[in-house]
Design a protein around this motif. Structure first.
Motif, PDB file in Angstrom:
ATOM      1  N   PRO A  59      17.988  25.603   9.888  1.00  0.00           N
ATOM      2  CA  PRO A  59      19.168  25.495  10.657  1.00  0.00           C
ATOM      3  C   PRO A  59      20.329  26.228   9.338  1.00  0.00           C
ATOM      4  N   ILE A  60      20.134  24.960   7.857  1.00  0.00           N
ATOM      5  CA  ILE A  60      21.040  24.882   7.069  1.00  0.00           C
ATOM      6  C   ILE A  60      20.603  26.338   6.642  1.00  0.00           C
ATOM      7  N   ALA A  61      19.618  27.031   6.524  1.00  0.00           N
ATOM      8  CA  ALA A  61      18.763  27.996   5.884  1.00  0.00           C
ATOM      9  C   ALA A  61      19.336  28.467   6.184  1.00  0.00           C
ATOM     10  N   VAL A  62      19.473  29.020   7.525  1.00  0.00           N
ATOM     11  CA  VAL A  62      19.718  30.000   8.714  1.00  0.00           C
ATOM     12  C   VAL A  62      21.297  30.392   8.011  1.00  0.00           C
ATOM     13  N   LEU A  63      22.156  28.748   7.869  1.00  0.00           N
ATOM     14  CA  LEU A  63      23.883  28.840   7.898  1.00  0.00           C
ATOM     15  C   LEU A  63      23.980  29.759   6.381  1.00  0.00           C
ATOM     16  N   ARG A  64      22.862  29.147   5.368  1.00  0.00           N
ATOM     17  CA  ARG A  64      22.763  29.472   4.344  1.00  0.00           C
ATOM     18  C   ARG A  64      22.575  30.979   4.067  1.00  0.00           C
ATOM     19  N   PHE A  65      21.557  31.558   4.727  1.00  0.00           N
ATOM     20  CA  PHE A  65      21.548  32.858   4.294  1.00  0.00           C
ATOM     21  C   PHE A  65      23.079  33.961   5.016  1.00  0.00           C
ATOM     22  N   ARG A  66      23.285  33.243   6.438  1.00  0.00           N
ATOM     23  CA  ARG A  66      24.290  33.965   6.755  1.00  0.00           C
ATOM     24  C   ARG A  66      25.917  34.490   5.601  1.00  0.00           C
ATOM     25  N   MET A  67      25.093  32.754   5.621  1.00  0.00           N
ATOM     26  CA  MET A  67      27.408  32.819   4.099  1.00  0.00           C
ATOM     27  C   MET A  67      26.588  33.618   2.669  1.00  0.00           C
ATOM     28  N   GLU A  68      25.512  34.078   2.772  1.00  0.00           N
ATOM     29  CA  GLU A  68      24.947  34.806   1.350  1.00  0.00           C
ATOM     30  C   GLU A  68      25.419  35.839   1.929  1.00  0.00           C
ATOM     31  N   GLU A  69      24.938  36.793   3.151  1.00  0.00           N
ATOM     32  CA  GLU A  69      25.063  38.119   3.879  1.00  0.00           C
ATOM     33  C   GLU A  69      26.645  38.536   3.881  1.00  0.00           C
ATOM     34  N   GLN A  70      27.190  37.190   3.810  1.00  0.00           N
ATOM     35  CA  GLN A  70      28.933  38.141   4.142  1.00  0.00           C
ATOM     36  C   GLN A  70      29.478  37.457   3.119  1.00  0.00           C
ATOM     37  N   GLY A  71      29.139  37.468   2.181  1.00  0.00           N
ATOM     38  CA  GLY A  71      29.631  36.875   0.991  1.00  0.00           C
ATOM     39  C   GLY A  71      30.586  36.226   1.442  1.00  0.00           C
ATOM     40  N   LEU A  72      30.283  34.717   1.821  1.00  0.00           N
ATOM     41  CA  LEU A  72      30.442  33.572   2.770  1.00  0.00           C
ATOM     42  C   LEU A  72      30.894  32.637   1.421  1.00  0.00           C
ATOM     43  N   LEU A  77      33.836  28.010   5.669  1.00  0.00           N
ATOM     44  CA  LEU A  77      33.331  27.311   6.444  1.00  0.00           C
ATOM     45  C   LEU A  77      34.067  26.144   7.156  1.00  0.00           C
ATOM     46  N   ALA A  78      35.585  25.627   6.097  1.00  0.00           N
ATOM     47  CA  ALA A  78      36.259  24.368   6.415  1.00  0.00           C
ATOM     48  C   ALA A  78      36.596  24.608   7.623  1.00  0.00           C
ATOM     49  N   PRO A  79      37.413  26.189   8.521  1.00  0.00           N
ATOM     50  CA  PRO A  79      38.463  25.940   9.605  1.00  0.00           C
ATOM     51  C   PRO A  79      36.991  25.430  10.835  1.00  0.00           C
ATOM     52  N   LEU A  80      35.601  26.027  10.400  1.00  0.00           N
ATOM     53  CA  LEU A  80      34.756  26.297  11.121  1.00  0.00           C
ATOM     54  C   LEU A  80      34.007  24.603  11.072  1.00  0.00           C
ATOM     55  N   LEU A  81      34.207  23.489  10.144  1.00  0.00           N
ATOM     56  CA  LEU A  81      33.058  22.524  10.284  1.00  0.00           C
ATOM     57  C   LEU A  81      34.082  21.218  10.159  1.00  0.00           C
ATOM     58  N   GLY A  82      35.275  21.725  10.228  1.00  0.00           N
ATOM     59  CA  GLY A  82      36.654  19.784  10.178  1.00  0.00           C
ATOM     60  C   GLY A  82      36.945  19.843   8.911  1.00  0.00           C
ATOM     61  N   GLY A  83      37.021  20.946   8.070  1.00  0.00           N
ATOM     62  CA  GLY A  83      37.001  20.456   6.387  1.00  0.00           C
ATOM     63  C   GLY A  83      35.871  20.464   5.824  1.00  0.00           C
ATOM     64  N   ARG A  84      36.814  21.038   3.879  1.00  0.00           N
ATOM     65  CA  ARG A  84      35.419  21.040   3.317  1.00  0.00           C
ATOM     66  C   ARG A  84      34.200  19.978   2.318  1.00  0.00           C
ATOM     67  N   ASN A  85      34.806  18.451   2.477  1.00  0.00           N
ATOM     68  CA  ASN A  85      34.040  17.557   2.967  1.00  0.00           C
ATOM     69  C   ASN A  85      32.709  17.130   4.399  1.00  0.00           C
ATOM     70  N   ARG A  86      33.396  18.211   4.923  1.00  0.00           N
ATOM     71  CA  ARG A  86      31.932  17.775   6.363  1.00  0.00           C
ATOM     72  C   ARG A  86      31.318  19.244   5.410  1.00  0.00           C
ATOM     73  N   VAL A  87      31.605  20.235   4.987  1.00  0.00           N
ATOM     74  CA  VAL A  87      31.276  21.918   4.900  1.00  0.00           C
ATOM     75  C   VAL A  87      29.845  21.000   4.158  1.00  0.00           C
ATOM     76  N   SER A  88      30.552  19.877   2.692  1.00  0.00           N
ATOM     77  CA  SER A  88      29.299  20.110   1.580  1.00  0.00           C
ATOM     78  C   SER A  88      28.203  18.970   2.466  1.00  0.00           C
ATOM     79  N   GLU A  89      28.708  17.908   3.283  1.00  0.00           N
ATOM     80  CA  GLU A  89      27.924  17.294   4.100  1.00  0.00           C
ATOM     81  C   GLU A  89      26.562  17.327   4.392  1.00  0.00           C
ATOM     82  N   VAL A  90      26.952  18.456   5.435  1.00  0.00           N
ATOM     83  CA  VAL A  90      26.111  19.411   6.054  1.00  0.00           C
ATOM     84  C   VAL A  90      25.633  20.126   5.955  1.00  0.00           C
ATOM     85  N   LEU A  91      26.078  21.314   4.439  1.00  0.00           N
ATOM     86  CA  LEU A  91      24.969  21.711   3.614  1.00  0.00           C
ATOM     87  C   LEU A  91      23.813  20.766   2.832  1.00  0.00           C
ATOM     88  N   ALA A  92      24.522  19.604   2.582  1.00  0.00           N
ATOM     89  CA  ALA A  92      23.288  19.016   2.158  1.00  0.00           C
ATOM     90  C   ALA A  92      22.584  17.827   2.404  1.00  0.00           C
TER      91      ALA A  92
END
Length: 139
Positions: A59-72, A77-92
């Protein structure tokens, strides 16, 4: 030729060639040719599924792929996941995606939820016990 379970790459190639030939003729469903094409498709699908298994993407690879695909960026992603710290934790990989996060990502980034759910992997009992400090009986 009688159809049998495919057991070799050679047989697989023969069945593919016949299926392509039949498909090009466009047989109707319920006709002998249509039934044969359907059976060839089932046999080919079974062989390919066993010979070339498809693993679901992480799932994280899918998310990273979409981010790269859309230049995000992560901040996007902070508004979708609930903050910058949460985004960092999820992606890590330090925080699993919750149902609410999966819904938000699925709707916001148009990623099928099935790809974000991924396979749940239960940790072995021994690992859970060790983490909890379990020492067993009589120790």
């Amino acid at each position: 030729m009688d159809l049998k379970i495919i057991k070799s790459d050679r047989q697989h190639r023969q069945y593919l060639a016949e299926a392509e030939s039949l498909a090009a003729a466009g047989p109707r469903l319920g006709t002998p040719e249509g039934d044969r094409l359907e059976l060839l498709g089932m046999l080919i699908d079974k062989y390919e599924g066993e010979r070339y298994p498809f693993e679901e993407p992480d799932p994280i690879a899918v998310l990273r792929f979409r981010m790269e695909e859309q230049g995000l960026l992560q901040k996007d992603l902070a508004p979708l996941l609930g903050g910058r710290n949460r985004v960092s934790e999820v992606l890590a990989g330090k925080r699993p995606l919750t149902v609410a996060m999966i819904r938000a990502l699925s709707e916001g980034l148009r990623i099928p939820a099935e790809l974000l759910i991924g396979k749940m992997q239960a940790k072995p009992l021994e690992a859970r016990q060790k983490r909890a400090g379990y020492r067993g009986r009589g120790r």
